[in-house]
Design an enzyme around this catalytic site. Structure first.
Site, short mmCIF file in Angstrom:
data_model
loop_
_atom_site.label_atom_id
_atom_site.label_comp_id
_atom_site.label_asym_id
_atom_site.label_seq_id
_atom_site.Cartn_x
_atom_site.Cartn_y
_atom_site.Cartn_z
CB THR A 44 -0.81 4.48 -3.13
OG1 THR A 44 0.40 3.82 -2.80
CG2 THR A 44 -0.78 4.87 -4.59
CB SER A 81 -1.20 0.82 4.88
OG SER A 81 -0.53 -0.06 4.01
CB THR A 115 -3.36 -1.16 -1.50
OG1 THR A 115 -2.04 -0.93 -1.97
CG2 THR A 115 -4.35 -0.22 -2.15
CG ASP A 116 1.72 -1.94 0.60
OD1 ASP A 116 1.25 -2.27 -0.51
OD2 ASP A 116 2.76 -1.26 0.73
N1 ASP Z 1 2.78 1.67 0.19
C1 ASP Z 1 1.40 2.02 0.05
C2 ASP Z 1 0.68 1.83 1.38
O1 ASP Z 1 0.23 0.73 1.69
C3 ASP Z 1 0.79 1.23 -1.00
C4 ASP Z 1 -0.57 1.64 -1.41
O2 ASP Z 1 -1.26 2.41 -0.78
O3 ASP Z 1 -0.98 1.17 -2.46
O4 ASP Z 1 0.54 2.78 2.08
#
Ligand code: ASP
Length: 361
Positions: A44, A81, A115-116
């Protein structure tokens, strides 16, 4: 032009070399600024509508560093991710190791991640980067271009931590929302909010305040420079699957994982380590087939305690509760236990050795 004005201008021009040295002299000054390498993987933090921000564009989003840190940008990947694979982890850890080994002048490294699965990548690097220098993983909860995009702030904080000598020797650090957490202890605990990452009762390693970076503690588990895991001869990471206990959970999913090629299993068990009866039987079969099974808790906190000694050493020799391949995960979360078991399996199949690793990392 008045005579006084003309002579004032002439005087200033004569003074100029004293005020601003010519470019050649300026270039000769040694550059004392810390150099940080930014390795961007996606997520993200880069997920602008239309096209993803590149590593160079991410760097450009933090001009507020005022040139106090020299940032070198490197694109590793640019994906969510959840799209990263175990092979990507091997390549990423190798790349960070190679960069740090080749570049004594680097203060540290910042890795951007979605973040995932950020806490997984951070813990993997924590166990495989063999350097004392800071490696900091950052992400964002809001994408670029939205009101309150937190990516630039988190990246700026991550770069400050990576440039900070006091960050050395603390293992891989996760920096979001002005907080510094240890890779081993931190989890994403909220799906939406900015304050999505917490380390529960273990608490913060430090904070990034406006005036300075402040550290409160030093993680005590083995990590980075003190790791025994060496990826040099590792071509692939073994498959390890996670099975969860819930009311009436069947054992056939455990059997299916082994059939599908899992070389080890992690059970996100209920409470202090209990499973359903059906799972208990299937776990016993997996142990009999030489698969280590790591017991963790699905509760999100607390340890799995060591087993009590077998009451009668000759009784029930095949009781799975006493199999040396049944490992207690201490307080590692199921997803972190999976990573440690994968790395443990690159070195040994011995249950006692694997158990030792779970006590140390
Ligand atoms: N879907 C995103 C990821 O993990 C979520 C994020 O980055 O907050 O790539």
């Amino acid at each position: 032009m008045r005579t006084w004005l003309r002579s004032w201008i002439a005087a200033c021009v004569t003074c100029l070399p004293l005020v601003a040295p010519p470019p050649a002299a300026r270039a000769a000054q040694p550059d004392e600024r810390p150099v940080v390498r930014l390795v961007a993987t996606g997520g993200t933090i880069a997920n602008r509508t239309g096209s993803r921000l590149t590593a160079a564009e991410l760097t450009a989003s933090v001009p507020a560093l005022d040139g106090r840190i020299v940032v070198e940008a490197e694109q590793f990947s640019n994906v969510a991710s959840g799209a990263l694979t175990r092979d990507d982890w091997l390549r990423l850890a190798r790349r960070v190791n190679r960069t740090l080994a080749a570049r004594d002048d680097l203060a540290g490294v910042v890795v951007t991640s979605g973040t995932d699965t950020l806490e997984e990548t951070a813990y993997f690097l924590n166990l495989t980067v063999r350097s004392e220098r800071p490696v900091v993983v950052v992400g964002a909860m809001r994408p670029p271009g939205t009101v309150g995009y937190d990516g630039a702030a988190n990246l700026r904080q991550g770069l400050r931590v990576a440039a900070e000598p006091a960050a050395r020797g603390r293992g891989v650090l996760v920096v979001l929302n002005n907080e510094i957490n240890a890779a081993r202890d931190v989890s994403k605990t909220h799906a939406q909010r900015l304050h999505a990452f917490t380390a529960g009762s273990r608490g913060l390693v430090g904070v990034v305040d406006r005036d300075r970076v402040l550290f409160y503690r030093r993680p005590l588990h083995r990590h980075t420079r003190w790791t025994e895991f060496d990826l040099a001869g590792v071509e692939r990471l073994p498959r390890v699957d996670i099975l969860m206990t819930y009311l009436d959970a069947p054992g056939d999913l455990v059997r299916a994982a082994v059939e599908a090629g899992a070389e080890g299993l992690v059970v996100a068990a209920a409470g202090a380590g209990s499973t359903t009866e059906d799972q208990r039987v299937a776990i016993g079969e997996a142990l009999d087939r030489g698969r280590p099974v790591v017991i963790t808790t699905r509760t999100g906190g607390g340890r799995i305690l060591p087993r009590r000694p077998r009451p009668d050493p000759d009784a029930a020799p095949n009781d799975p509760r006493y199999s040396p391949l049944r490992i207690e995960a201490e307080d590692l979360t199921p997803i972190k236990a999976r990573i440690l078991l994968m790395l443990a399996l690159t070195r040994t199949r011995d249950g006692a050795e694997i158990q030792r690793m779970f006590q140390q990392y």
